[in-house]
Design a protein around this motif. Structure first.
Motif, PDB file in Angstrom:
ATOM      1  N   TYR A   1       7.055   1.129  -8.579  1.00  0.00           N
ATOM      2  CA  TYR A   1       7.815   0.235  -7.725  1.00  0.00           C
ATOM      3  C   TYR A   1       7.839  -1.167  -8.221  1.00  0.00           C
ATOM      4  O   TYR A   1       9.144  -1.697  -8.294  1.00  0.00           O
ATOM      5  CB  TYR A   1       7.165   0.131  -6.465  1.00  0.00           C
ATOM      6  CG  TYR A   1       7.596  -1.059  -5.419  1.00  0.00           C
ATOM      7  CD1 TYR A   1       8.748  -0.908  -4.944  1.00  0.00           C
ATOM      8  CD2 TYR A   1       6.994  -2.235  -5.220  1.00  0.00           C
ATOM      9  CE1 TYR A   1       9.426  -1.756  -3.972  1.00  0.00           C
ATOM     10  CE2 TYR A   1       7.513  -3.044  -4.405  1.00  0.00           C
ATOM     11  CZ  TYR A   1       8.693  -2.776  -4.054  1.00  0.00           C
ATOM     12  OH  TYR A   1       9.003  -3.883  -3.171  1.00  0.00           O
TER      13      TYR A   1
ATOM     14  N   SER B   1       0.711  10.022  -7.098  1.00  0.00           N
ATOM     15  CA  SER B   1      -0.374   9.262  -6.555  1.00  0.00           C
ATOM     16  C   SER B   1       0.213   7.911  -6.145  1.00  0.00           C
ATOM     17  O   SER B   1       1.174   7.286  -6.723  1.00  0.00           O
ATOM     18  CB  SER B   1      -1.265   9.102  -7.649  1.00  0.00           C
ATOM     19  OG  SER B   1      -0.753   8.267  -8.634  1.00  0.00           O
ATOM     20  N   PRO B   2      -0.842   7.115  -5.086  1.00  0.00           N
ATOM     21  CA  PRO B   2      -0.301   5.934  -4.887  1.00  0.00           C
ATOM     22  C   PRO B   2      -0.344   4.714  -5.952  1.00  0.00           C
ATOM     23  O   PRO B   2       0.540   4.063  -6.196  1.00  0.00           O
ATOM     24  CB  PRO B   2      -1.375   5.584  -4.133  1.00  0.00           C
ATOM     25  CG  PRO B   2      -2.137   6.801  -3.363  1.00  0.00           C
ATOM     26  CD  PRO B   2      -1.779   7.660  -4.691  1.00  0.00           C
ATOM     27  N   LYS B   3      -1.186   5.130  -7.054  1.00  0.00           N
ATOM     28  CA  LYS B   3      -1.092   4.176  -8.277  1.00  0.00           C
ATOM     29  C   LYS B   3       0.392   4.620  -9.180  1.00  0.00           C
ATOM     30  O   LYS B   3       0.656   3.541  -9.489  1.00  0.00           O
ATOM     31  CB  LYS B   3      -2.426   4.563  -9.097  1.00  0.00           C
ATOM     32  CG  LYS B   3      -2.587   3.831 -10.475  1.00  0.00           C
ATOM     33  CD  LYS B   3      -3.789   4.163 -11.022  1.00  0.00           C
ATOM     34  CE  LYS B   3      -4.192   3.194 -12.067  1.00  0.00           C
ATOM     35  NZ  LYS B   3      -5.434   3.518 -12.929  1.00  0.00           N
ATOM     36  N   LYS B   4       0.568   5.641  -9.347  1.00  0.00           N
ATOM     37  CA  LYS B   4       1.861   5.998  -9.947  1.00  0.00           C
ATOM     38  C   LYS B   4       3.131   5.228  -9.286  1.00  0.00           C
ATOM     39  O   LYS B   4       4.023   4.493  -9.650  1.00  0.00           O
ATOM     40  CB  LYS B   4       2.142   7.207 -10.301  1.00  0.00           C
ATOM     41  CG  LYS B   4       3.268   7.678 -10.887  1.00  0.00           C
ATOM     42  CD  LYS B   4       3.471   9.076 -11.293  1.00  0.00           C
ATOM     43  CE  LYS B   4       4.754   9.161 -12.069  1.00  0.00           C
ATOM     44  NZ  LYS B   4       4.989  10.571 -12.713  1.00  0.00           N
ATOM     45  N   LEU B   5       3.104   5.487  -7.781  1.00  0.00           N
ATOM     46  CA  LEU B   5       3.851   4.907  -7.269  1.00  0.00           C
ATOM     47  C   LEU B   5       4.056   3.398  -7.285  1.00  0.00           C
ATOM     48  O   LEU B   5       5.192   2.630  -7.250  1.00  0.00           O
ATOM     49  CB  LEU B   5       4.027   5.287  -5.539  1.00  0.00           C
ATOM     50  CG  LEU B   5       4.285   6.980  -5.235  1.00  0.00           C
ATOM     51  CD1 LEU B   5       3.885   7.190  -3.918  1.00  0.00           C
ATOM     52  CD2 LEU B   5       5.599   7.215  -5.679  1.00  0.00           C
ATOM     53  N   SER B   6       2.974   2.771  -7.095  1.00  0.00           N
ATOM     54  CA  SER B   6       2.881   1.370  -7.189  1.00  0.00           C
ATOM     55  C   SER B   6       3.445   0.999  -8.658  1.00  0.00           C
ATOM     56  O   SER B   6       4.156  -0.208  -8.434  1.00  0.00           O
ATOM     57  CB  SER B   6       1.340   0.766  -6.951  1.00  0.00           C
ATOM     58  OG  SER B   6       1.361  -0.545  -6.995  1.00  0.00           O
TER      59      SER B   6
ATOM     60  N   MET C   1       0.915  -1.109   0.020  1.00  0.00           N
ATOM     61  CA  MET C   1      -0.099  -0.107   0.005  1.00  0.00           C
ATOM     62  C   MET C   1       0.768   1.193  -0.137  1.00  0.00           C
ATOM     63  O   MET C   1       1.798   1.320   0.718  1.00  0.00           O
ATOM     64  CB  MET C   1      -0.890  -0.004   1.194  1.00  0.00           C
ATOM     65  CG  MET C   1      -1.628   1.196   1.437  1.00  0.00           C
ATOM     66  SD  MET C   1      -2.700   1.439   2.663  1.00  0.00           S
ATOM     67  CE  MET C   1      -4.332   1.175   1.884  1.00  0.00           C
ATOM     68  N   PHE C   2       0.548   2.197  -0.824  1.00  0.00           N
ATOM     69  CA  PHE C   2       1.350   3.359  -0.871  1.00  0.00           C
ATOM     70  C   PHE C   2       0.534   4.451  -0.609  1.00  0.00           C
ATOM     71  O   PHE C   2      -0.625   4.443  -0.933  1.00  0.00           O
ATOM     72  CB  PHE C   2       1.945   3.524  -2.388  1.00  0.00           C
ATOM     73  CG  PHE C   2       2.963   2.385  -2.757  1.00  0.00           C
ATOM     74  CD1 PHE C   2       4.214   2.826  -2.653  1.00  0.00           C
ATOM     75  CD2 PHE C   2       2.619   1.295  -3.518  1.00  0.00           C
ATOM     76  CE1 PHE C   2       5.376   1.880  -2.700  1.00  0.00           C
ATOM     77  CE2 PHE C   2       3.459   0.368  -3.637  1.00  0.00           C
ATOM     78  CZ  PHE C   2       4.748   0.706  -3.565  1.00  0.00           C
ATOM     79  N   TYR C   3       1.000   5.432  -0.112  1.00  0.00           N
ATOM     80  CA  TYR C   3      -0.084   6.954   0.306  1.00  0.00           C
ATOM     81  C   TYR C   3       0.794   7.886  -0.562  1.00  0.00           C
ATOM     82  O   TYR C   3       1.973   7.910  -1.276  1.00  0.00           O
ATOM     83  CB  TYR C   3       0.520   7.152   1.648  1.00  0.00           C
ATOM     84  CG  TYR C   3       0.049   6.293   2.600  1.00  0.00           C
ATOM     85  CD1 TYR C   3      -1.307   6.089   3.019  1.00  0.00           C
ATOM     86  CD2 TYR C   3       0.766   5.144   3.213  1.00  0.00           C
ATOM     87  CE1 TYR C   3      -1.946   5.223   3.877  1.00  0.00           C
ATOM     88  CE2 TYR C   3       0.236   4.337   4.110  1.00  0.00           C
ATOM     89  CZ  TYR C   3      -0.920   4.439   4.390  1.00  0.00           C
ATOM     90  OH  TYR C   3      -1.612   3.464   5.261  1.00  0.00           O
ATOM     91  N   PRO C   4      -0.047   9.086  -0.814  1.00  0.00           N
ATOM     92  CA  PRO C   4       0.377  10.157  -1.738  1.00  0.00           C
ATOM     93  C   PRO C   4       1.571  10.858  -1.144  1.00  0.00           C
ATOM     94  O   PRO C   4       1.715  10.741   0.061  1.00  0.00           O
ATOM     95  CB  PRO C   4      -0.813  10.912  -1.679  1.00  0.00           C
ATOM     96  CG  PRO C   4      -1.971  10.349  -1.308  1.00  0.00           C
ATOM     97  CD  PRO C   4      -1.412   9.082  -0.478  1.00  0.00           C
ATOM     98  N   VAL C   5       2.573  10.924  -2.283  1.00  0.00           N
ATOM     99  CA  VAL C   5       3.660  11.696  -1.981  1.00  0.00           C
ATOM    100  C   VAL C   5       3.671  13.057  -2.108  1.00  0.00           C
ATOM    101  O   VAL C   5       3.573  13.248  -3.434  1.00  0.00           O
ATOM    102  CB  VAL C   5       5.098  10.885  -2.418  1.00  0.00           C
ATOM    103  CG1 VAL C   5       6.259  11.794  -1.977  1.00  0.00           C
ATOM    104  CG2 VAL C   5       5.097   9.583  -1.493  1.00  0.00           C
TER     105      VAL C   5
END
Length: 64
Positions: free
Chosen positions: A27, A19-24, A1-5
């Motif tokens: 990664y 966004s969490p979607k982009k970070l995921s 799970m990622f949080y907005p940065v």
């Protein structure tokens, strides 16, 4: 799970939000890319070196 940065500039203002979607996506893309890159290498015996303890004669070996 990622949080907005939140990426801030030197004044502390929000420059952009990741966004969490982009970070995921970034990664997991890197994880699978690294796995594929590592598995393409040649597998097998490691090259022998001069001071390799595995190549030294065994003091407990049976003689012929």
């Amino acid at each position: 799970m990622f949080y907005p940065v939140k990426v801030l500039d030197e004044d502390g203002n929000i420059k952009k939000v990741l966004s969490p979607k982009k970070l995921s996506k970034e990664y997991w893309g890197k994880v699978f890319d690294d796995k594929n890159r590592a598995s393409k290498g040649k597998k097998g015996k490691r090259p022998a070196t001069k001071n390799d303890p595995l190549l030294e004669p065994d003091e407990h070996a049976l003689e012929d």
